[in-house]
Write a protein that holds these residues in place. Structure first.
Motif, PDB file in Angstrom:
ATOM      1  N   GLU A 128       2.888  17.737   0.183  1.00 35.45           N
ATOM      2  CA  GLU A 128       1.608  17.455   0.824  1.00 35.45           C
ATOM      3  C   GLU A 128       1.177  16.016   0.591  1.00 35.45           C
ATOM      4  O   GLU A 128       0.583  15.388   1.447  1.00 35.45           O
ATOM      5  N   LYS A 129       1.507  15.487  -0.599  1.00 34.28           N
ATOM      6  CA  LYS A 129       1.068  14.139  -0.926  1.00 34.28           C
ATOM      7  C   LYS A 129       2.000  13.517  -1.958  1.00 34.28           C
ATOM      8  O   LYS A 129       2.334  14.138  -2.958  1.00 34.28           O
ATOM      9  N   LEU A 130       2.396  12.262  -1.710  1.00 32.94           N
ATOM     10  CA  LEU A 130       3.205  11.500  -2.652  1.00 32.94           C
ATOM     11  C   LEU A 130       2.422  10.257  -3.035  1.00 32.94           C
ATOM     12  O   LEU A 130       1.886   9.575  -2.164  1.00 32.94           O
ATOM     13  N   GLU A 131       2.374   9.942  -4.352  1.00 30.15           N
ATOM     14  CA  GLU A 131       1.574   8.819  -4.812  1.00 30.15           C
ATOM     15  C   GLU A 131       2.363   7.919  -5.751  1.00 30.15           C
ATOM     16  O   GLU A 131       3.228   8.390  -6.500  1.00 30.15           O
ATOM     17  N   ALA A 132       2.039   6.641  -5.704  1.00 32.83           N
ATOM     18  CA  ALA A 132       2.585   5.659  -6.644  1.00 32.83           C
ATOM     19  C   ALA A 132       1.640   4.470  -6.636  1.00 32.83           C
ATOM     20  O   ALA A 132       1.522   3.779  -5.622  1.00 32.83           O
ATOM     21  N   GLY A 133       0.961   4.238  -7.754  1.00 30.90           N
ATOM     22  CA  GLY A 133      -0.012   3.159  -7.790  1.00 30.90           C
ATOM     23  C   GLY A 133      -1.111   3.413  -6.769  1.00 30.90           C
ATOM     24  O   GLY A 133      -1.690   4.485  -6.700  1.00 30.90           O
ATOM     25  N   GLY A 134      -1.380   2.427  -5.920  1.00 31.22           N
ATOM     26  CA  GLY A 134      -2.394   2.575  -4.874  1.00 31.22           C
ATOM     27  C   GLY A 134      -1.828   3.068  -3.566  1.00 31.22           C
ATOM     28  O   GLY A 134      -2.490   3.007  -2.521  1.00 31.22           O
ATOM     29  N   LEU A 135      -0.599   3.580  -3.618  1.00 25.87           N
ATOM     30  CA  LEU A 135       0.093   4.017  -2.405  1.00 25.87           C
ATOM     31  C   LEU A 135       0.065   5.532  -2.297  1.00 25.87           C
ATOM     32  O   LEU A 135       0.370   6.247  -3.245  1.00 25.87           O
ATOM     33  N   CYS A 136      -0.327   6.032  -1.123  1.00 25.19           N
ATOM     34  CA  CYS A 136      -0.334   7.466  -0.837  1.00 25.19           C
ATOM     35  C   CYS A 136       0.421   7.722   0.465  1.00 25.19           C
ATOM     36  O   CYS A 136       0.183   7.051   1.464  1.00 25.19           O
ATOM     37  N   VAL A 137       1.321   8.712   0.429  1.00 22.35           N
ATOM     38  CA  VAL A 137       2.074   9.097   1.619  1.00 22.35           C
ATOM     39  C   VAL A 137       1.866  10.587   1.851  1.00 22.35           C
ATOM     40  O   VAL A 137       2.019  11.400   0.929  1.00 22.35           O
ATOM     41  N   TYR A 138       1.493  10.931   3.095  1.00 18.76           N
ATOM     42  CA  TYR A 138       1.284  12.329   3.481  1.00 18.76           C
ATOM     43  C   TYR A 138       2.390  12.708   4.477  1.00 18.76           C
ATOM     44  O   TYR A 138       2.251  12.478   5.682  1.00 18.76           O
ATOM     45  N   PRO A 139       3.497  13.275   3.989  1.00 14.60           N
ATOM     46  CA  PRO A 139       4.638  13.581   4.868  1.00 14.60           C
ATOM     47  C   PRO A 139       4.295  14.498   6.025  1.00 14.60           C
ATOM     48  O   PRO A 139       4.796  14.307   7.139  1.00 14.60           O
ATOM     49  N   SER A 140       3.458  15.506   5.791  1.00 11.94           N
ATOM     50  CA  SER A 140       3.145  16.451   6.862  1.00 11.94           C
ATOM     51  C   SER A 140       2.407  15.779   8.012  1.00 11.94           C
ATOM     52  O   SER A 140       2.470  16.239   9.154  1.00 11.94           O
ATOM     53  N   ARG A 141       1.699  14.679   7.711  1.00  9.53           N
ATOM     54  CA  ARG A 141       0.967  13.940   8.749  1.00  9.53           C
ATOM     55  C   ARG A 141       1.652  12.630   9.120  1.00  9.53           C
ATOM     56  O   ARG A 141       1.173  11.908   9.997  1.00  9.53           O
ATOM     57  N   HIS A 142       2.746  12.329   8.432  1.00  8.05           N
ATOM     58  CA  HIS A 142       3.486  11.088   8.674  1.00  8.05           C
ATOM     59  C   HIS A 142       2.569   9.868   8.502  1.00  8.05           C
ATOM     60  O   HIS A 142       2.625   8.916   9.276  1.00  8.05           O
ATOM     61  N   GLU A 143       1.733   9.896   7.458  1.00  9.24           N
ATOM     62  CA  GLU A 143       0.773   8.819   7.213  1.00  9.24           C
ATOM     63  C   GLU A 143       1.091   8.096   5.914  1.00  9.24           C
ATOM     64  O   GLU A 143       1.455   8.712   4.905  1.00  9.24           O
ATOM     65  N   VAL A 144       0.924   6.776   5.954  1.00  8.80           N
ATOM     66  CA  VAL A 144       1.101   5.934   4.776  1.00  8.80           C
ATOM     67  C   VAL A 144      -0.180   5.137   4.579  1.00  8.80           C
ATOM     68  O   VAL A 144      -0.638   4.439   5.489  1.00  8.80           O
ATOM     69  N   ILE A 145      -0.770   5.238   3.378  1.00  5.01           N
ATOM     70  CA  ILE A 145      -2.015   4.535   3.075  1.00  5.01           C
ATOM     71  C   ILE A 145      -1.800   3.681   1.835  1.00  5.01           C
ATOM     72  O   ILE A 145      -1.418   4.183   0.772  1.00  5.01           O
ATOM     73  N   ALA A 146      -2.018   2.377   1.981  1.00  6.28           N
ATOM     74  CA  ALA A 146      -1.852   1.428   0.886  1.00  6.28           C
ATOM     75  C   ALA A 146      -3.201   0.816   0.544  1.00  6.28           C
ATOM     76  O   ALA A 146      -3.822   0.171   1.397  1.00  6.28           O
ATOM     77  N   ASP A 147      -3.670   1.066  -0.677  1.00  5.05           N
ATOM     78  CA  ASP A 147      -4.981   0.571  -1.115  1.00  5.05           C
ATOM     79  C   ASP A 147      -6.081   0.929  -0.116  1.00  5.05           C
ATOM     80  O   ASP A 147      -6.943   0.109   0.213  1.00  5.05           O
ATOM     81  N   GLY A 148      -6.025   2.153   0.386  1.00  8.35           N
ATOM     82  CA  GLY A 148      -7.058   2.648   1.284  1.00  8.35           C
ATOM     83  C   GLY A 148      -6.900   2.269   2.742  1.00  8.35           C
ATOM     84  O   GLY A 148      -7.716   2.659   3.579  1.00  8.35           O
ATOM     85  N   THR A 149      -5.857   1.513   3.075  1.00  5.71           N
ATOM     86  CA  THR A 149      -5.634   1.064   4.452  1.00  5.71           C
ATOM     87  C   THR A 149      -4.407   1.737   5.049  1.00  5.71           C
ATOM     88  O   THR A 149      -3.341   1.766   4.424  1.00  5.71           O
ATOM     89  N   MET A 150      -4.557   2.293   6.257  1.00  2.00           N
ATOM     90  CA  MET A 150      -3.437   2.906   6.946  1.00  2.00           C
ATOM     91  C   MET A 150      -2.406   1.843   7.308  1.00  2.00           C
ATOM     92  O   MET A 150      -2.744   0.780   7.819  1.00  2.00           O
TER      93      MET A 150
END
Length: 227
Positions: A128-150
């Motif tokens: 559901e969610k992968l995180e590393a530092g300020g990076l978040c990846v949501y595989p089910s939604r194919h979304e990548v968010i870096a420091d709060g920015t898509m």
């Protein structure tokens, strides 16, 4: 079921015959419109896609498939006479899972089809969610968010990032990344990975530091960059 989009009747009939003789269900189509009509009735397990087609270029067909939710993950192998390194990279970066230049051997084609279908069936369930530092990846939604920015990534950049994040701390050689992300080896072309890592880091901004360079080995995802 395997679909093949190929405008040359001789090649199309030969490949379909070879696939059926190997115990696979297969159907061939001459035009993108004929393929789309068939896919509206039944989605295949894998698509063999020519590059130079009537109506529209095969890359355009591929991009449309990747933009549609129902076909975004459809396994696609490009079969084309355009076989330069640049052509291969362009096809793979546009979303192809494998790229085979004409002329090709029937046994090799069938082997690659089986290998790709195995990779798809063995793929781990998306977290559901992968995180590393300020990076978040949501595989089910194919979304990548870096420091709060898509962040918008190419398919190969996304797959590369997902591979590293799913195996944080594990070091991947350039050759292993080529096999896992691009599907097979480009002999002597490990710089393809380096180029994608560089552009990926640039797009991720400060979060790009989670991708570590391990000198003389390859890359891994971690807490800080090692150059």
């Amino acid at each position: 079921m395997i679909y093949m989009l190929e405008d040359e009747e001789g090649i199309r009939n030969f490949v379909i015959y070879a696939l059926r003789s190997s115990g696979m269900e297969a159907e061939g189509f001459e035009t993108p419109s004929a393929l789309r009509e068939a896919m509206s009735e039944e989605l295949p397990e894998l698509l063999l896609l020519d590059r130079m087609l009537p109506e529209e270029d095969g890359l355009d067909v591929l991009k449309k498939l990747r933009s549609a939710p129902e076909t975004r993950k459809l396994p696609v192998i490009m079969l084309t006479a355009k076989g330069t390194e640049l052509d291969k990279v362009e096809g793979l970066d546009s979303g192809a899972d494998d790229y085979i230049a004409k002329p090709f051997g029937t046994m090799e084609l069938i082997s690659r089809i089986k290998a790709l279908l195995r990779r798809v069936s063995d793929a781990p369930a998306e977290s559901e969610k992968l995180e590393a530092g300020g990076l978040c990846v949501y595989p089910s939604r194919h979304e990548v968010i870096a420091d709060g920015t898509m962040v918008t990534l190419t398919l190969k950049e996304y797959d590369l990032l997902l591979m590293l994040l799913r195996h944080q701390g594990e070091v991947f050689s350039r050759e292993s990344l080529l096999r896992e992300i691009w599907g097979y080896d480009f002999a002597g072309e490990s710089r393809t990975v380096d180029v994608h890592i560089r552009t990926l880091r640039q797009k991720l901004g400060s979060c790009g530091e989670v991708i570590q360079t391990i000198r003389g080995v390859g890359y891994k995802a971690g807490d800080g960059a090692v150059d």
